[in-house]
Design a protein around this motif. Sequence first.
Motif, PDB file in Angstrom:
ATOM      1  N   LEU A 115       0.828  -1.203   0.000  1.00  0.00           N
ATOM      2  CA  LEU A 115       0.000   0.000   0.000  1.00  0.00           C
ATOM      3  C   LEU A 115       0.863   1.254   0.000  1.00  0.00           C
ATOM      4  CD1 LEU A 115      -2.772  -1.075   2.544  1.00  0.00           C
ATOM      5  CD2 LEU A 115      -2.849  -1.161   0.043  1.00  0.00           C
ATOM      6  N   THR A 116       1.985   1.203   0.687  1.00  0.00           N
ATOM      7  CA  THR A 116       2.912   2.340   0.684  1.00  0.00           C
ATOM      8  C   THR A 116       3.399   2.641  -0.731  1.00  0.00           C
ATOM      9  OG1 THR A 116       3.639   1.770   2.923  1.00  0.00           O
ATOM     10  CG2 THR A 116       5.082   3.214   1.641  1.00  0.00           C
ATOM     11  N   ARG A 117       3.693   1.582  -1.497  1.00  0.00           N
ATOM     12  CA  ARG A 117       4.226   1.763  -2.858  1.00  0.00           C
ATOM     13  C   ARG A 117       3.190   2.314  -3.819  1.00  0.00           C
ATOM     14  NH1 ARG A 117       6.557  -3.304  -1.513  1.00  0.00           N
ATOM     15  NH2 ARG A 117       4.925  -4.401  -2.673  1.00  0.00           N
ATOM     16  N   LEU A 152     -13.382   6.447  -0.862  1.00  0.00           N
ATOM     17  CA  LEU A 152     -14.121   5.237  -1.217  1.00  0.00           C
ATOM     18  C   LEU A 152     -13.294   3.980  -0.978  1.00  0.00           C
ATOM     19  CD1 LEU A 152     -16.820   4.276  -2.626  1.00  0.00           C
ATOM     20  CD2 LEU A 152     -15.478   4.198  -4.728  1.00  0.00           C
ATOM     21  N   THR A 153     -12.010   4.026  -1.305  1.00  0.00           N
ATOM     22  CA  THR A 153     -11.148   2.855  -1.114  1.00  0.00           C
ATOM     23  C   THR A 153     -10.293   2.962   0.140  1.00  0.00           C
ATOM     24  OG1 THR A 153      -9.749   3.974  -2.745  1.00  0.00           O
ATOM     25  CG2 THR A 153     -10.910   2.012  -3.471  1.00  0.00           C
ATOM     26  N   THR A 154      -9.841   4.161   0.472  1.00  0.00           N
ATOM     27  CA  THR A 154      -8.941   4.318   1.613  1.00  0.00           C
ATOM     28  C   THR A 154      -9.666   4.092   2.936  1.00  0.00           C
ATOM     29  OG1 THR A 154      -7.812   6.007   0.293  1.00  0.00           O
ATOM     30  CG2 THR A 154      -7.138   5.785   2.585  1.00  0.00           C
ATOM     31  N   LEU A 161      -7.869  -1.966   9.294  1.00  0.00           N
ATOM     32  CA  LEU A 161      -6.546  -2.136   9.902  1.00  0.00           C
ATOM     33  C   LEU A 161      -6.541  -1.600  11.332  1.00  0.00           C
ATOM     34  CD1 LEU A 161      -4.214  -1.248   6.892  1.00  0.00           C
ATOM     35  CD2 LEU A 161      -4.644  -3.512   7.861  1.00  0.00           C
ATOM     36  N   HIS A 162      -7.145  -0.437  11.545  1.00  0.00           N
ATOM     37  CA  HIS A 162      -7.233   0.083  12.908  1.00  0.00           C
ATOM     38  C   HIS A 162      -8.104  -0.818  13.795  1.00  0.00           C
ATOM     39  CE1 HIS A 162      -4.932   3.703  12.697  1.00  0.00           C
ATOM     40  NE2 HIS A 162      -5.684   4.277  11.755  1.00  0.00           N
ATOM     41  N   TRP A 170       2.500   3.301   7.046  1.00  0.00           N
ATOM     42  CA  TRP A 170       1.570   3.726   5.996  1.00  0.00           C
ATOM     43  C   TRP A 170       0.296   4.328   6.583  1.00  0.00           C
ATOM     44  CZ3 TRP A 170      -3.430   1.924   4.779  1.00  0.00           C
ATOM     45  CH2 TRP A 170      -3.973   2.507   3.623  1.00  0.00           C
ATOM     46  N   LEU A 171      -0.099   3.868   7.742  1.00  0.00           N
ATOM     47  CA  LEU A 171      -1.378   4.286   8.299  1.00  0.00           C
ATOM     48  C   LEU A 171      -1.406   5.751   8.742  1.00  0.00           C
ATOM     49  CD1 LEU A 171      -2.469   1.173  10.370  1.00  0.00           C
ATOM     50  CD2 LEU A 171      -3.840   2.339   8.644  1.00  0.00           C
TER      51      LEU A 171
END
Length: 334
Positions: A115-117, A152-154, A161-162, A170-171
């Motif tokens: 996700l970072t990339r 919408l995706t994030t 994840l939280h 990344w978060l």
Amino acid sequence: MPGDEAPPQTPPAPPSPSAAPALPAPLARAEQFIWLTARVLEQRRFAFHFLGGDADAVDTALGSYLNGDGGYGHALDPDLRGPLSQPLHTAHALRVLDGLGRCGGQRIEKLCRHLTRVSTPDGALPVVLPAPRGYPSAPYHPVHDNPPGELLTTGPVVGLLHRNRIWHAWLFRATDFCWERVETLRHSHPYEVRSAVDFLDGAPDRARAAAAADRLGRLVRERGLVVLDPEQRDDRAPCPGYAPGEHLFPHDVARRPESLARGWFTDAELGRSLDFLAAEQQPDGGWPVHRRAWAPGSFLERRPIATVEALLTLRAYGRLTTPLSRPRGPVPPR
């Protein structure tokens, strides 16, 4: 004596298997639909959530969509075809893993590096990543050369994840992006609202999340982004870009009783919504999909997903009782 014949022997009766608990009628009909139509992943999800099936089987099925870059592809979300890792697939995979209680470990660490990339400069996720070669996708998810980050995706990815207490570099920026978008929303559409709820339900700052949800709920009601009475759905025009009849209802945004969105609706409004959801089960046992049917395969694959999600929502609100376990024979072949 010679010539005498022994009387025919009656073969022993086979041992009778222990009786399996009977499934409620809606669940039994849904089970038949799932075995007839679903991908292996949805078959195993159904077995896990409603038949006492094995979580490992679901995990194995989900693993077939995992790519070497740590992301998920291969049309895990049926609206995006082809093998490439995409953010929509990530959100779908995390929802499956969250249901298993397995959203953690090295798999999630590698996913966060992925996700970072692929994040946009503001640290968010686009709806569709630009691909080196074109693969089919739904027309309402167009491919752009430089796609912007989207709530919408994030929102669903960060929220899940939280919710599972994942901490990764990344978060930080992705969470800031979600807060900024949610707290400044003035114009929105139903699916973006649901993504905002997914974020708020998992956000670690619960007081801030409750305040943001309160403001968002007022916006939803003022703008009519959710149909409060399903009986009036035909009188409401869908949002721009949505298919005819494509609406969201209270149960679509408050998918669990503990959701912050539950407070947006009265008991009567939510009750009507859940009644409508239960009544939407089709004669074949599955639930319908109201978004635009842009490709036969995608549409067919989405109905079992919608069926599993409908059953999970109904059960979360006490509308569906299921046996704790149900002894079964081998899982039907793929």
